[in-house]
Design a protein around this motif. Structure first.
Motif, PDB file in Angstrom:
ATOM      1  N   ALA A   1     -36.591 -25.214 -14.336  1.00  0.00           N
ATOM      2  CA  ALA A   1     -35.324 -25.098 -13.627  1.00  0.00           C
ATOM      3  C   ALA A   1     -35.564 -25.525 -12.189  1.00  0.00           C
ATOM      4  O   ALA A   1     -36.630 -25.286 -11.628  1.00  0.00           O
ATOM      5  N   THR A   2     -34.600 -26.186 -11.604  1.00  0.00           N
ATOM      6  CA  THR A   2     -34.731 -26.596 -10.209  1.00  0.00           C
ATOM      7  C   THR A   2     -33.562 -26.032  -9.415  1.00  0.00           C
ATOM      8  O   THR A   2     -32.467 -25.853  -9.940  1.00  0.00           O
ATOM      9  N   ALA A   3     -33.829 -25.723  -8.183  1.00  0.00           N
ATOM     10  CA  ALA A   3     -32.790 -25.245  -7.272  1.00  0.00           C
ATOM     11  C   ALA A   3     -32.692 -26.240  -6.117  1.00  0.00           C
ATOM     12  O   ALA A   3     -33.707 -26.709  -5.603  1.00  0.00           O
ATOM     13  N   THR A   4     -31.496 -26.539  -5.730  1.00  0.00           N
ATOM     14  CA  THR A   4     -31.259 -27.497  -4.660  1.00  0.00           C
ATOM     15  C   THR A   4     -30.579 -26.789  -3.497  1.00  0.00           C
ATOM     16  O   THR A   4     -29.631 -26.030  -3.693  1.00  0.00           O
ATOM     17  N   ALA A   5     -31.094 -27.017  -2.302  1.00  0.00           N
ATOM     18  CA  ALA A   5     -30.487 -26.417  -1.109  1.00  0.00           C
ATOM     19  C   ALA A   5     -29.099 -27.007  -0.889  1.00  0.00           C
ATOM     20  O   ALA A   5     -28.900 -28.207  -0.998  1.00  0.00           O
ATOM     21  N   ASN A   6     -28.159 -26.134  -0.594  1.00  0.00           N
ATOM     22  CA  ASN A   6     -26.790 -26.552  -0.296  1.00  0.00           C
ATOM     23  C   ASN A   6     -26.463 -26.045   1.103  1.00  0.00           C
ATOM     24  O   ASN A   6     -26.385 -24.840   1.321  1.00  0.00           O
ATOM     25  N   GLN A   7     -26.280 -26.950   2.037  1.00  0.00           N
ATOM     26  CA  GLN A   7     -26.038 -26.565   3.427  1.00  0.00           C
ATOM     27  C   GLN A   7     -24.787 -25.719   3.591  1.00  0.00           C
ATOM     28  O   GLN A   7     -24.652 -24.976   4.556  1.00  0.00           O
ATOM     29  N   ASP A   8     -23.866 -25.809   2.637  1.00  0.00           N
ATOM     30  CA  ASP A   8     -22.647 -24.993   2.712  1.00  0.00           C
ATOM     31  C   ASP A   8     -22.942 -23.508   2.519  1.00  0.00           C
ATOM     32  O   ASP A   8     -22.102 -22.665   2.828  1.00  0.00           O
ATOM     33  N   ASN A   9     -24.117 -23.170   1.995  1.00  0.00           N
ATOM     34  CA  ASN A   9     -24.481 -21.764   1.790  1.00  0.00           C
ATOM     35  C   ASN A   9     -24.918 -21.085   3.089  1.00  0.00           C
ATOM     36  O   ASN A   9     -24.926 -19.870   3.167  1.00  0.00           O
ATOM     37  N   PHE A  10     -25.317 -21.866   4.083  1.00  0.00           N
ATOM     38  CA  PHE A  10     -25.778 -21.324   5.362  1.00  0.00           C
ATOM     39  C   PHE A  10     -24.691 -21.581   6.390  1.00  0.00           C
ATOM     40  O   PHE A  10     -24.468 -22.711   6.797  1.00  0.00           O
ATOM     41  N   LYS A  11     -23.990 -20.512   6.778  1.00  0.00           N
ATOM     42  CA  LYS A  11     -22.819 -20.643   7.642  1.00  0.00           C
ATOM     43  C   LYS A  11     -22.995 -19.798   8.899  1.00  0.00           C
ATOM     44  O   LYS A  11     -22.953 -18.577   8.827  1.00  0.00           O
ATOM     45  N   VAL A  12     -23.190 -20.438  10.022  1.00  0.00           N
ATOM     46  CA  VAL A  12     -23.268 -19.762  11.314  1.00  0.00           C
ATOM     47  C   VAL A  12     -22.245 -20.431  12.218  1.00  0.00           C
ATOM     48  O   VAL A  12     -22.257 -21.651  12.363  1.00  0.00           O
ATOM     49  N   TYR A  13     -21.350 -19.626  12.818  1.00  0.00           N
ATOM     50  CA  TYR A  13     -20.222 -20.209  13.535  1.00  0.00           C
ATOM     51  C   TYR A  13     -19.686 -19.261  14.604  1.00  0.00           C
ATOM     52  O   TYR A  13     -19.961 -18.065  14.596  1.00  0.00           O
ATOM     53  N   PHE A  14     -18.910 -19.845  15.522  1.00  0.00           N
ATOM     54  CA  PHE A  14     -18.162 -19.053  16.489  1.00  0.00           C
ATOM     55  C   PHE A  14     -16.997 -18.409  15.740  1.00  0.00           C
ATOM     56  O   PHE A  14     -16.332 -19.064  14.944  1.00  0.00           O
ATOM     57  N   THR A  15     -16.746 -17.136  16.015  1.00  0.00           N
ATOM     58  CA  THR A  15     -15.661 -16.449  15.312  1.00  0.00           C
ATOM     59  C   THR A  15     -14.323 -16.634  16.004  1.00  0.00           C
ATOM     60  O   THR A  15     -13.288 -16.535  15.374  1.00  0.00           O
ATOM     61  N   GLY A  16     -14.341 -16.863  17.302  1.00  0.00           N
ATOM     62  CA  GLY A  16     -13.098 -16.945  18.054  1.00  0.00           C
ATOM     63  C   GLY A  16     -12.576 -15.570  18.441  1.00  0.00           C
ATOM     64  O   GLY A  16     -11.515 -15.440  19.032  1.00  0.00           O
ATOM     65  N   GLU A  17     -13.325 -14.527  18.135  1.00  0.00           N
ATOM     66  CA  GLU A  17     -12.912 -13.148  18.412  1.00  0.00           C
ATOM     67  C   GLU A  17     -13.760 -12.532  19.526  1.00  0.00           C
ATOM     68  O   GLU A  17     -14.835 -13.012  19.846  1.00  0.00           O
ATOM     69  N   ASN A  18     -13.276 -11.425  20.065  1.00  0.00           N
ATOM     70  CA  ASN A  18     -14.015 -10.590  21.034  1.00  0.00           C
ATOM     71  C   ASN A  18     -14.585 -11.394  22.197  1.00  0.00           C
ATOM     72  O   ASN A  18     -15.733 -11.225  22.581  1.00  0.00           O
ATOM     73  N   THR A  19     -13.809 -12.261  22.751  1.00  0.00           N
ATOM     74  CA  THR A  19     -14.268 -13.064  23.867  1.00  0.00           C
ATOM     75  C   THR A  19     -14.092 -12.289  25.177  1.00  0.00           C
ATOM     76  O   THR A  19     -13.028 -11.754  25.438  1.00  0.00           O
ATOM     77  N   VAL A  20     -15.167 -12.235  25.947  1.00  0.00           N
ATOM     78  CA  VAL A  20     -15.142 -11.572  27.247  1.00  0.00           C
ATOM     79  C   VAL A  20     -15.198 -12.653  28.314  1.00  0.00           C
ATOM     80  O   VAL A  20     -15.994 -13.585  28.223  1.00  0.00           O
ATOM     81  N   LYS A  21     -14.371 -12.530  29.342  1.00  0.00           N
ATOM     82  CA  LYS A  21     -14.354 -13.501  30.437  1.00  0.00           C
ATOM     83  C   LYS A  21     -14.863 -12.830  31.699  1.00  0.00           C
ATOM     84  O   LYS A  21     -14.753 -11.620  31.852  1.00  0.00           O
ATOM     85  N   SER A  22     -15.403 -13.629  32.603  1.00  0.00           N
ATOM     86  CA  SER A  22     -15.884 -13.075  33.862  1.00  0.00           C
ATOM     87  C   SER A  22     -14.754 -12.344  34.563  1.00  0.00           C
ATOM     88  O   SER A  22     -13.713 -12.932  34.852  1.00  0.00           O
ATOM     89  N   ASN A  23     -14.953 -11.051  34.805  1.00  0.00           N
ATOM     90  CA  ASN A  23     -13.975 -10.191  35.488  1.00  0.00           C
ATOM     91  C   ASN A  23     -12.568 -10.298  34.891  1.00  0.00           C
ATOM     92  O   ASN A  23     -11.577 -10.202  35.592  1.00  0.00           O
ATOM     93  N   ASN A  24     -12.499 -10.523  33.559  1.00  0.00           N
ATOM     94  CA  ASN A  24     -11.208 -10.707  32.883  1.00  0.00           C
ATOM     95  C   ASN A  24     -10.358 -11.753  33.590  1.00  0.00           C
ATOM     96  O   ASN A  24      -9.152 -11.635  33.715  1.00  0.00           O
ATOM     97  N   ASP A  25     -10.996 -12.773  34.088  1.00  0.00           N
ATOM     98  CA  ASP A  25     -10.379 -13.810  34.908  1.00  0.00           C
ATOM     99  C   ASP A  25      -9.518 -14.741  34.054  1.00  0.00           C
ATOM    100  O   ASP A  25      -9.965 -15.281  33.051  1.00  0.00           O
ATOM    101  N   ASN A  26      -8.281 -14.934  34.438  1.00  0.00           N
ATOM    102  CA  ASN A  26      -7.390 -15.836  33.716  1.00  0.00           C
ATOM    103  C   ASN A  26      -7.694 -17.300  33.987  1.00  0.00           C
ATOM    104  O   ASN A  26      -7.090 -18.181  33.390  1.00  0.00           O
ATOM    105  N   SER A  27      -8.613 -17.583  34.893  1.00  0.00           N
ATOM    106  CA  SER A  27      -8.967 -18.970  35.170  1.00  0.00           C
ATOM    107  C   SER A  27      -9.986 -19.490  34.150  1.00  0.00           C
ATOM    108  O   SER A  27     -10.436 -20.616  34.258  1.00  0.00           O
TER     109      SER A  27
END
Length: 175
Positions: free
Chosen positions: A37-63
């Motif tokens: 039996a052979t197993a082939t690596a599938n890059q779609d199985n390894f997922k590391v990404y920005f979530t877009g959540e819980n972002t903190v800004k310097s001094n809650n600055d709107n700039s």
């Protein structure tokens, strides 16, 4: 003679039966099936990404404007309001290892700018409050953070713009 035919027929049947048993005993062969039996690596199985959540800004600055598409490996951060040499802004972005069963041996983020003479940009792996960390391994399903910052290297005499992009590089841990 009828009885004699029956006896002869019985003997012939017994001889045929014993020959069949003998043939089966002699030709009994064990069947062995081999393969692999052979197993082939599938890059779609390894997922590391920005979530877009819980972002903190310097001094809650709107700039500070953050354009993060959820589950993307790049993020765009826009810093405005920088007017004087050494002015700084930062944003803390959340990163997730969304892999089902693959740990990340290391995660690094590279921040780039289109104007390196006016702006210094950095990306430092950190905890959720911005404190630098040294362990860049992230278990599957776990989160880590990166602090993307910019510093004005010189006081501008005209309006200056730059594009700042943060890009994730993740290395899977061998199973």
């Amino acid at each position: 003679m009828n009885k004699q035919k029956k006896v002869i027929l019985g003997i012939v049947l017994l001889i045929v039966l014993f020959m069949g048993i003998g043939y089966a005993a002699i030709t009994n062969v064990e069947l062995s099936i081999t393969g692999r039996a052979t197993a082939t690596a599938n890059q779609d199985n390894f997922k590391v990404y920005f979530t877009g959540e819980n972002t903190v800004k310097s001094n809650n600055d709107n700039s500070v404007e953050i354009a993060v598409v959820a589950k993307a490996t790049t993020a765009t951060v826009n810093f405005s309001g920088l007017t004087t040499r050494n002015d700084e802004r930062y944003a803390i972005l959340e990163i997730e290892n969304g892999s089902a069963d693959i740990e990340a041996e290391s995660i690094t983020v590279t921040a780039t700018s289109t104007d390196t003479e006016t702006f210094e940009v950095n990306a430092v792996m950190c905890d959720s409050t911005g404190n630098a960390i040294s362990n860049f391994a992230v278990a599957n399903g776990a989160k880590t953070y990166v602090k993307v910052s910019t510093k004005l290297l010189k006081t501008p005499t005209t309006d200056v713009n730059t594009s700042i992009t943060a890009t994730i590089t993740a290395v899977p841990k061998a199973n």
